[in-house]
Structure formats: C-alpha cells, structure tokens
Design an enzyme around this catalytic site. Structure first.
Site, PDB file in Angstrom:
ATOM      1  N   ASP A  45       0.877  -1.152   0.000  1.00 17.10           N
ATOM      2  CA  ASP A  45       0.000   0.000   0.000  1.00 17.10           C
ATOM      3  C   ASP A  45       0.916   1.204   0.000  1.00 17.10           C
ATOM      4  O   ASP A  45       1.978   1.199   0.630  1.00 17.10           O
ATOM      5  CB  ASP A  45      -0.927   0.028   1.212  1.00 17.10           C
ATOM      6  CG  ASP A  45      -2.058   1.039   1.033  1.00 17.10           C
ATOM      7  OD1 ASP A  45      -2.502   1.244  -0.118  1.00 17.10           O
ATOM      8  OD2 ASP A  45      -2.500   1.636   2.024  1.00 17.10           O
TER       9      ASP A  45
ATOM     10  N   ASP B 266       2.481  11.105 -10.063  1.00 14.55           N
ATOM     11  CA  ASP B 266       3.818  11.307 -10.624  1.00 14.55           C
ATOM     12  C   ASP B 266       3.989  12.635 -11.368  1.00 14.55           C
ATOM     13  O   ASP B 266       5.043  13.268 -11.260  1.00 14.55           O
ATOM     14  CB  ASP B 266       4.209  10.152 -11.551  1.00 14.55           C
ATOM     15  CG  ASP B 266       4.536   8.867 -10.791  1.00 14.55           C
ATOM     16  OD1 ASP B 266       4.518   8.883  -9.541  1.00 14.55           O
ATOM     17  OD2 ASP B 266       4.806   7.843 -11.451  1.00 14.55           O
TER      18      ASP B 266
END
Length: 192
Positions: free
Chosen positions: A70, A152
């Site tokens: 996670d 990102d």
C-alpha cells in the site's frame, strides 16, 4: 524457497515496476493469475494495515506466499492527506481527478512539502515481514511529464528538477518509495 511469489495486485504499472527491480529473481504471479477476482478490501487506517490485509488474504485463502503493498502521497500542508486514500482521493480511481482535487486544496498554501510512502507486507510461511520506503519531495503547481501514474506528474523528488512523470522507469525505481521498499524486500528474500 519457491521462486514463485504472489504480488497481491492487478495494477500492471506496479507489476512492471517491481518486475524490473526483481530482474528475474522470482516469478511474480498476479491475483488474476491465481484465480483471485475478489476486490480485497483496504479498510485499514495505515499503509501497514492495508498492505497486510492483501497479503494475509491471499495466504489464508490460496495457501501461497504473497506480498501486498500500500502506498500513497502524504502532504504536510493537508495534514497527511491524501495518505491511505491516495488512489480514491476524489471518490474515484481517476488519476486526473485526484490530482485536480489535490492541487485545488493546495491553492494559496506555501508549504508544498510531501512524500511518497510505500509499505510492503510479505507473508512467508505464515509469518509477516514489513518493508517501508519513502521519498521526500514537493508538489508542483502544474503537471509535467507523461510517464508513470498516479501523482507522478506533480511530484518532484528532493534534489531533482523534474517530476517522477518525466523520469525513465530505471531512474524513478532507483529513488522511488516503492523502489526502496522493494529493494528491502528483495534483499530479505535473498536470505531465505
């Protein structure tokens, strides 16, 4: 030890990143490949709990060694948001909507410090081992780059002038939160 390991994911981006780092040392099986079509719940309040839910589910139901991860983005000015809710921050799994919401919440805030954090839970022979990786950085005001996924395009790691989405996979894996956690996992597996 068997060279087969289940990676409790069907996220092909994650699988590609981890496979590149394992460099053929282990054969990774996805949830789909072992016939698991259950959407394993992530009801924990920490990355450790959510990662463990995935790996224990596979181990207990399929009797196979497994690791689950996670990860998420932790933004200081937002008291740690989106954190464990990173993938569904906007109420959907839409990366663009999640980024839009984050940028909106950061409007007018000077502190843009953030970090990506990843936790891997490996269940091997009925025992859990945890591996953590983090990378510090800042949140850009606008998207830049087309590679990668998730946040990102707006995350710039400390010491860099480009976002994760502007890096090649090898460069990103060398410094990313997941890369650092996977490196610890691989080093551990080599000792088994």
């Amino acid at each position: 030890m068997s060279s087969k390991l289940v990676f409790a994911t069907n996220n092909l981006h994650k699988l590609e990143e981890v496979n590149a780092m394992l460099n053929g040392a282990f054969e990774l099986l996805t949830l789909e490949q072992i016939g698991c079509d259950v959407d394993i719940p992530e009801t924990g309040e920490t990355f450790e709990e959510n990662a463990g839910q995935k790996s224990w589910y596979v181990y207990n139901n399929y009797n196979m060694n497994c690791f689950g991860d996670d990860s998420g983005l932790v933004v200081d000015a937002l008291n740690g948001e989106p954190g464990v809710y990173s993938a569904r921050y906007s109420g959907t799994r839409d990366h663009d909507k999640n980024i839009d919401l984050l940028l909106k919440k950061l409007e007018g805030k000077e502190n843009r410090a953030a970090r990506f954090k990843a936790v891997i839970s490996l269940v091997l022979g009925g025992k859990e081992h945890l591996f953590e990786g983090t990378v510090e950085g800042t949140i850009r005001h606008a998207r830049s780059g087309t590679d990668g996924f998730g946040y990102d395009p707006i995350f710039q790691a400390d010491g860099y002038t480009i976002t994760f989405a502007e890096m090649g996979m090898d460069e990103k894996n060398a410094i990313s939160h997941r890369g650092r956690a996977v490196e610890k996992l691989v080093n551990f597996l080599k000792t088994q």
